[in-house]
Design an enzyme around this catalytic site. Sequence first.
Site, PDB file in Angstrom:
ATOM      1  N   THR A  93       0.053  21.642   7.049  1.00 26.20           N
ATOM      2  CA  THR A  93      -0.704  20.481   7.534  1.00 26.20           C
ATOM      3  C   THR A  93      -1.133  19.678   6.318  1.00 26.20           C
ATOM      4  O   THR A  93      -1.734  20.229   5.388  1.00 26.20           O
ATOM      5  CB  THR A  93      -1.931  20.923   8.345  1.00 26.20           C
ATOM      6  OG1 THR A  93      -1.475  21.596   9.523  1.00 26.20           O
ATOM      7  CG2 THR A  93      -2.782  19.722   8.749  1.00 26.20           C
ATOM      8  N   GLU A 193       2.115   6.066  -4.427  1.00 22.31           N
ATOM      9  CA  GLU A 193       1.235   5.389  -5.392  1.00 22.31           C
ATOM     10  C   GLU A 193       1.767   3.997  -5.729  1.00 22.31           C
ATOM     11  O   GLU A 193       2.947   3.706  -5.586  1.00 22.31           O
ATOM     12  CB  GLU A 193       1.159   6.193  -6.708  1.00 22.31           C
ATOM     13  CG  GLU A 193       0.513   7.540  -6.572  1.00 22.31           C
ATOM     14  CD  GLU A 193       1.383   8.536  -5.820  1.00 22.31           C
ATOM     15  OE1 GLU A 193       2.625   8.483  -5.956  1.00 22.31           O
ATOM     16  OE2 GLU A 193       0.815   9.346  -5.067  1.00 22.31           O
TER      17      GLU A 193
HETATM   18  I1  8IG Z   1       8.464  14.175  -1.899  1.00 28.13           I
HETATM   19  O1  8IG Z   1       6.155   9.971  -5.417  1.00 28.13           O
HETATM   20  C1  8IG Z   1       7.039  13.066  -2.697  1.00 28.13           C
HETATM   21  N1  8IG Z   1       5.777  13.267  -2.356  1.00 28.13           N
HETATM   22  N2  8IG Z   1       1.981  11.089  -3.898  1.00 28.13           N
HETATM   23  N3  8IG Z   1       4.092  10.507  -4.661  1.00 28.13           N
HETATM   24  C2  8IG Z   1       3.299  11.263  -3.875  1.00 28.13           C
HETATM   25  N4  8IG Z   1       3.761  12.200  -3.069  1.00 28.13           N
HETATM   26  C3  8IG Z   1       5.080  12.394  -3.060  1.00 28.13           C
HETATM   27  C4  8IG Z   1       5.969  11.657  -3.832  1.00 28.13           C
HETATM   28  C5  8IG Z   1       5.433  10.653  -4.696  1.00 28.13           C
HETATM   29  N5  8IG Z   1       7.210  12.106  -3.590  1.00 28.13           N
END
Ligand code: 8IG
Length: 272
Positions: A93, A193
Amino acid sequence: MTTDELERNDPFELARRAAGYIAEQTGVEQHDIGLVLGSGWGGAAELIGEPVATVNAADIPGFSAPTVEGHVGTIRSVQIPDGRRALVLGARTHFYEGKGVRAVVHGVRTAAAAGVKTMVLTNGCGGLNEDWPPGTPVLISDHINLTATSPLEGATFVDLTDLYSQRIRSIAREVDPSLNEGVYAQFTGPHYETPAEVRMARTIGADLVGMSTVLEAIAARHAGMEVFGISLVTNAAAGISSAALSHQEVIAAGQEAGPRISRLLAGIINKL
Ligand code: 8IG
């Protein structure tokens, strides 16, 4: 509904009930190793050992069905070759689902209540290091919690020095000496991001950015477990490469690297 159930009940009591249900359904009284399979890591369960039983996560007290494509909603009991038992949680989760922090760490607390002493947390993440292209597995050496919350409630002052087991990281490097390690920062998501946030993450010491693992690792340590974390870089974090981020690409990178990293993880688990 799960959120209410977790809000209304003592989360540790609910975890004990969940563990009881799993023991009943699998016929396995105690498990030794817990495993959370994140994006890209789903194939590992088959390689770890003999599948003994599968339980639908949504039927277990406090759990609910996952909402993200590429995430599996089952909990499996697997017997590894030396006889030890692994509890494989394919149903993480995420914080961004809005079900509350108790829901995020319920799987880890259930594993603890099922007897698990070693918690293995895997994830797919964005990479900040250009030397780590999509498909690169990276050991988590430490984390930065950017969720502005904690799974612990009340005056629970848990020491997180050496949260990510040195011992297990050494074992992992015996299996694959080329493994790098890095600091994982958990953002809340579900948006990726901005490039500015990725620069901030780099400045404060992150190598990997993701949306999981950190809160689970804290709960696991609080429960007294040894913690091992390993990430699969599935994409360059925003602004690191000129490419735009897409969930489809993340899944594709996971599928491509899947067999290789699953063998790696099975190799590590069999040496624990
Ligand atoms: I898979 O580039 C995955 N999960 N925050 N940033 C963030 N979570 C992620 C990313 C990413 N790639």
